[in-house]
Design an enzyme around this catalytic site. Structure first.
Site, PDB file in Angstrom:
ATOM      1  N   GLY A  56       0.807  -1.218   0.000  1.00 42.42           N
ATOM      2  CA  GLY A  56       0.000   0.000   0.000  1.00 42.42           C
ATOM      3  C   GLY A  56       0.838   1.265   0.000  1.00 42.42           C
ATOM      4  N   CYS A  57       2.154   1.099  -0.018  1.00 43.51           N
ATOM      5  CA  CYS A  57       3.036   2.274  -0.102  1.00 43.51           C
ATOM      6  C   CYS A  57       3.541   2.384  -1.536  1.00 43.51           C
ATOM      7  CB  CYS A  57       4.237   2.126   0.825  1.00 43.51           C
ATOM      8  SG  CYS A  57       3.846   2.473   2.525  1.00 43.51           S
ATOM      9  N   GLN A  58       3.573   3.604  -2.019  1.00 38.76           N
ATOM     10  CA  GLN A  58       4.060   3.858  -3.369  1.00 38.76           C
ATOM     11  C   GLN A  58       5.567   3.593  -3.429  1.00 38.76           C
ATOM     12  OE1 GLN A  58       3.397   7.899  -4.479  1.00 38.76           O
ATOM     13  NE2 GLN A  58       3.543   7.493  -6.653  1.00 38.76           N
TER      14      GLN A  58
END
Length: 140
Positions: free
Chosen positions: A50-52
């Protein structure tokens, strides 16, 4: 120090800065002081979904307290995880589970992050709490 005391300390530190450019610079500085994850833990299993940008977090139990180490390939993200680790590392798993994260809103972090970074922040908090749940289960 209790989680809430550390969070209050972080809020106080951020309130010393007048604008967000200074706060970002401070976050980047905090990122440089992050307890770095051992290279052997920089695996796909330890990447926060969920982290870029890439964020790796490792947790281990030491004397009934959870100790986190982390790293990121992006300087702002590294600052964000440094803030969270400062608040939650060296704490009992149950205290991490019970802790609220209002201090993030108090420093205005969410509203000054891009939507993808804000989602990443939520994912980081969720992951730290999931580690706490997993270790709390082992302690019971």
């Amino acid at each position: 120090m209790q989680i809430k005391e550390i969070q209050d300390e972080i809020v106080d530190e951020f309130s010393m800065f007048d604008d967000w450019m200074q706060r970002y610079e401070y976050m980047i500085e905090l990122g440089k002081s992050l307890p770095l994850i051992d290279e052997k833990y920089k695996t796909d299993d330890n990447i926060i979904k969920g982290c870029q940008s890439k964020v790796w977090v490792h947790a281990e139990l030491d004397d009934d307290k959870l100790v986190f180490t982390a790293d990121s390939d992006a300087i702002i993200t590294k600052g964000i995880i440094a803030i969270l680790i400062r608040a939650f590392s060296n704490q009992k798993p149950q205290d991490i589970i019970d802790a609220n994260t209002d201090f993030i809103d108090e420093i205005g972090l969410k509203e000054h992050l891009s939507p993808t970074r804000a989602n990443g922040l939520v994912s980081m908090i969720k992951q730290l709490k999931l580690y706490a749940v997993a270790y709390q289960t082992q302690l019971n």
